[in-house]
Motif scaffolding. Sequence first.
Motif, PDB file in Angstrom:
ATOM      1  N   GLN A 136       0.848  -1.192   0.000  1.00 39.72           N
ATOM      2  CA  GLN A 136       0.000   0.000   0.000  1.00 39.72           C
ATOM      3  C   GLN A 136       0.891   1.253   0.000  1.00 39.72           C
ATOM      4  OE1 GLN A 136      -2.178   0.327   3.621  1.00 39.72           O
ATOM      5  NE2 GLN A 136      -3.758   1.649   2.750  1.00 39.72           N
ATOM      6  N   SER A 137       1.905   1.232   0.842  1.00 35.64           N
ATOM      7  CA  SER A 137       2.803   2.388   0.934  1.00 35.64           C
ATOM      8  C   SER A 137       3.569   2.594  -0.368  1.00 35.64           C
ATOM      9  CB  SER A 137       3.804   2.208   2.082  1.00 35.64           C
ATOM     10  OG  SER A 137       3.109   2.125   3.291  1.00 35.64           O
ATOM     11  N   TRP A 138       4.132   1.517  -0.904  1.00 39.72           N
ATOM     12  CA  TRP A 138       4.871   1.667  -2.168  1.00 39.72           C
ATOM     13  C   TRP A 138       3.955   2.189  -3.269  1.00 39.72           C
ATOM     14  CZ3 TRP A 138       9.660   2.462  -2.063  1.00 39.72           C
ATOM     15  CH2 TRP A 138      10.582   1.682  -1.365  1.00 39.72           C
ATOM     16  N   ALA A 139       2.739   1.633  -3.353  1.00 33.57           N
ATOM     17  CA  ALA A 139       1.816   2.042  -4.425  1.00 33.57           C
ATOM     18  C   ALA A 139       1.516   3.536  -4.320  1.00 33.57           C
ATOM     19  CB  ALA A 139       0.534   1.226  -4.360  1.00 33.57           C
ATOM     20  N   GLU A 140       1.238   3.996  -3.099  1.00 37.37           N
ATOM     21  CA  GLU A 140       0.917   5.420  -2.914  1.00 37.37           C
ATOM     22  C   GLU A 140       2.116   6.304  -3.248  1.00 37.37           C
ATOM     23  OE1 GLU A 140      -2.206   4.624   0.732  1.00 37.37           O
ATOM     24  OE2 GLU A 140      -0.386   5.762   1.121  1.00 37.37           O
ATOM     25  N   LEU A 141       3.293   5.891  -2.809  1.00 39.38           N
ATOM     26  CA  LEU A 141       4.470   6.742  -3.000  1.00 39.38           C
ATOM     27  C   LEU A 141       4.893   6.788  -4.470  1.00 39.38           C
ATOM     28  CD1 LEU A 141       6.350   5.713   0.244  1.00 39.38           C
ATOM     29  CD2 LEU A 141       5.296   7.925  -0.249  1.00 39.38           C
ATOM     30  N   PHE A 142       4.856   5.640  -5.152  1.00 39.54           N
ATOM     31  CA  PHE A 142       5.215   5.658  -6.577  1.00 39.54           C
ATOM     32  C   PHE A 142       4.171   6.420  -7.394  1.00 39.54           C
ATOM     33  CE2 PHE A 142       8.252   2.131  -5.731  1.00 39.54           C
ATOM     34  CZ  PHE A 142       9.341   2.677  -6.387  1.00 39.54           C
ATOM     35  N   ALA A 143       2.910   6.373  -6.945  1.00 45.24           N
ATOM     36  CA  ALA A 143       1.858   7.098  -7.676  1.00 45.24           C
ATOM     37  C   ALA A 143       2.139   8.600  -7.689  1.00 45.24           C
ATOM     38  CB  ALA A 143       0.492   6.816  -7.046  1.00 45.24           C
ATOM     39  N   LEU A 144       2.821   9.095  -6.665  1.00 45.36           N
ATOM     40  CA  LEU A 144       3.179  10.522  -6.638  1.00 45.36           C
ATOM     41  C   LEU A 144       4.045  10.885  -7.846  1.00 45.36           C
ATOM     42  CD1 LEU A 144       4.153  10.933  -2.861  1.00 45.36           C
ATOM     43  CD2 LEU A 144       2.046  11.690  -3.966  1.00 45.36           C
ATOM     44  N   PHE A 145       4.711   9.880  -8.399  1.00 49.09           N
ATOM     45  CA  PHE A 145       5.581  10.113  -9.560  1.00 49.09           C
ATOM     46  C   PHE A 145       4.988   9.471 -10.820  1.00 49.09           C
ATOM     47  CE2 PHE A 145       8.003   9.917  -5.644  1.00 49.09           C
ATOM     48  CZ  PHE A 145       8.565  11.191  -5.641  1.00 49.09           C
ATOM     49  N   ASP A 146       3.664   9.241 -10.772  1.00 51.60           N
ATOM     50  CA  ASP A 146       2.935   8.655 -11.907  1.00 51.60           C
ATOM     51  C   ASP A 146       3.470   7.296 -12.311  1.00 51.60           C
ATOM     52  OD1 ASP A 146       1.278  10.896 -12.108  1.00 51.60           O
ATOM     53  OD2 ASP A 146       2.809  11.960 -13.273  1.00 51.60           O
ATOM     54  N   LEU A 147       3.948   6.558 -11.344  1.00 56.98           N
ATOM     55  CA  LEU A 147       4.429   5.211 -11.650  1.00 56.98           C
ATOM     56  C   LEU A 147       3.527   4.175 -10.992  1.00 56.98           C
ATOM     57  CD1 LEU A 147       8.324   5.318 -11.321  1.00 56.98           C
ATOM     58  CD2 LEU A 147       7.006   4.749 -13.357  1.00 56.98           C
ATOM     59  N   GLN A 148       3.237   3.142 -11.775  1.00 51.52           N
ATOM     60  CA  GLN A 148       2.464   2.040 -11.248  1.00 51.52           C
ATOM     61  C   GLN A 148       3.414   0.943 -10.784  1.00 51.52           C
ATOM     62  OE1 GLN A 148      -0.307   0.652 -14.168  1.00 51.52           O
ATOM     63  NE2 GLN A 148      -2.002   1.161 -12.816  1.00 51.52           N
ATOM     64  N   ILE A 149       2.956   0.144  -9.821  1.00 51.61           N
ATOM     65  CA  ILE A 149       3.792  -0.974  -9.379  1.00 51.61           C
ATOM     66  C   ILE A 149       3.031  -2.291  -9.575  1.00 51.61           C
ATOM     67  CG2 ILE A 149       5.000   0.424  -7.670  1.00 51.61           C
ATOM     68  CD1 ILE A 149       3.332  -1.000  -5.502  1.00 51.61           C
ATOM     69  N   GLY A 150       3.779  -3.380  -9.595  1.00 47.09           N
ATOM     70  CA  GLY A 150       3.167  -4.707  -9.635  1.00 47.09           C
ATOM     71  C   GLY A 150       3.796  -5.561  -8.545  1.00 47.09           C
ATOM     72  N   GLN A 151       2.985  -6.237  -7.779  1.00 40.85           N
ATOM     73  CA  GLN A 151       3.522  -7.066  -6.686  1.00 40.85           C
ATOM     74  C   GLN A 151       3.869  -8.465  -7.175  1.00 40.85           C
ATOM     75  OE1 GLN A 151       1.976  -7.730  -2.361  1.00 40.85           O
ATOM     76  NE2 GLN A 151       0.912  -9.219  -3.625  1.00 40.85           N
ATOM     77  N   LEU A 152       5.040  -8.927  -6.798  1.00 41.69           N
ATOM     78  CA  LEU A 152       5.433 -10.303  -7.103  1.00 41.69           C
ATOM     79  C   LEU A 152       5.959 -10.953  -5.835  1.00 41.69           C
ATOM     80  CD1 LEU A 152       7.348  -9.455 -10.370  1.00 41.69           C
ATOM     81  CD2 LEU A 152       5.290 -10.827 -10.264  1.00 41.69           C
ATOM     82  N   LEU A 153       5.320 -12.038  -5.416  1.00 41.74           N
ATOM     83  CA  LEU A 153       5.770 -12.766  -4.227  1.00 41.74           C
ATOM     84  C   LEU A 153       6.290 -14.123  -4.692  1.00 41.74           C
ATOM     85  CD1 LEU A 153       2.844 -11.920  -1.780  1.00 41.74           C
ATOM     86  CD2 LEU A 153       5.129 -10.903  -1.881  1.00 41.74           C
ATOM     87  N   PHE A 154       7.576 -14.362  -4.465  1.00 42.47           N
ATOM     88  CA  PHE A 154       8.193 -15.562  -5.009  1.00 42.47           C
ATOM     89  C   PHE A 154       8.555 -16.585  -3.940  1.00 42.47           C
ATOM     90  CE2 PHE A 154       9.710 -12.717  -8.627  1.00 42.47           C
ATOM     91  CZ  PHE A 154       8.721 -13.178  -9.491  1.00 42.47           C
ATOM     92  N   SER A 155       8.514 -17.840  -4.346  1.00 41.20           N
ATOM     93  CA  SER A 155       9.014 -18.952  -3.545  1.00 41.20           C
ATOM     94  C   SER A 155      10.163 -19.589  -4.320  1.00 41.20           C
ATOM     95  CB  SER A 155       7.919 -20.001  -3.336  1.00 41.20           C
ATOM     96  OG  SER A 155       6.792 -19.401  -2.757  1.00 41.20           O
ATOM     97  N   LYS A 156      10.851 -20.489  -3.634  1.00 41.28           N
ATOM     98  CA  LYS A 156      11.998 -21.155  -4.256  1.00 41.28           C
ATOM     99  C   LYS A 156      11.646 -21.761  -5.617  1.00 41.28           C
ATOM    100  CE  LYS A 156      15.168 -23.215  -1.170  1.00 41.28           C
ATOM    101  NZ  LYS A 156      15.328 -24.308  -0.213  1.00 41.28           N
ATOM    102  N   GLU A 157      10.477 -22.403  -5.654  1.00 43.72           N
ATOM    103  CA  GLU A 157      10.114 -23.150  -6.873  1.00 43.72           C
ATOM    104  C   GLU A 157       9.932 -22.237  -8.088  1.00 43.72           C
ATOM    105  OE1 GLU A 157       6.613 -24.971  -5.327  1.00 43.72           O
ATOM    106  OE2 GLU A 157       5.297 -23.470  -6.232  1.00 43.72           O
TER     107      GLU A 157
END
Length: 253
Positions: free
Chosen positions: A79-100
């Motif tokens: 939530q924090s990253w999304a709001e802060l990057f939006a201030l610079f008109d940048l969108q983010i995408g979340q990726l949660l990875f496991s070993k596999e």
Amino acid sequence: MNMMKKIVIKVGTSALTQGTQQLSRRSMLYLAQQIAELSGQGLEIALVSSGAVATGKGLFNHNASKQTLASIGQVRLMQSWAELFALFDLQIGQLLFSKEDFLETKELLTKETIRSLIRHKTIPVINEHDSVATEATALGNNDWLAALVAKLIGADTLILLTDQEGLFTTDPRHDPEAKLIPLVEAADEAVYVLAKGSSSSLGTGGMAAKMDAARIASAHGTQTVIASYRHPNVLIELASGKNIGTLVKAGRS
Ligand code: GLU
């Protein structure tokens, strides 16, 4: 230092929380601003962000497993990253990875998803999928995860931002004579001896983990920089070729 074009930036827990159990929006804003500027300059960037477990601890007033805390903290983190990057008109995408996700059977999809986000000028924000990781399946630390991502997408540079200036001759927290090592030609045994025992308090990776990450990166042709998130404009300065922190050279890929 070689020129940067495609970079993986890893921000550790201590950098994101400034040693507390809450996210420091000021630290995060400072980083988002620099990343936005570099993205505007045409650099391709993936961000590996720790901080989920520590944030979860700060938000949840009950005894809970690491998995539970990560699940709670990860939401606030993104939530924090999304709001802060939006201030610079940048969108983010979340990726949660496991070993596999880095095994041969899945790595193509992992790579394509990261690349597709980057192609669309969206910042991939990556963390370990801590809420479902067990001790046996866990990647363990985000320095290593960042090195795996760098390898997968063929990044030229891996930047590990932490609360120390880089790798020192001895532990700078206990020895005023400790000297920063600006250049490491090869992450070999001698360097591991220096790196041992200098962990930061909140994250899981210390200097030894950073050297491990640098070794993987170097073996695949990626240079690694270990630097302090507190250094003014650290990312901008690094991208402009300044020598900051410790540079571990890229080996031949
Ligand atoms: N994935 C963990 C988190 O987000 C951090 C792991 C690390 O510090 O290396 O809390």
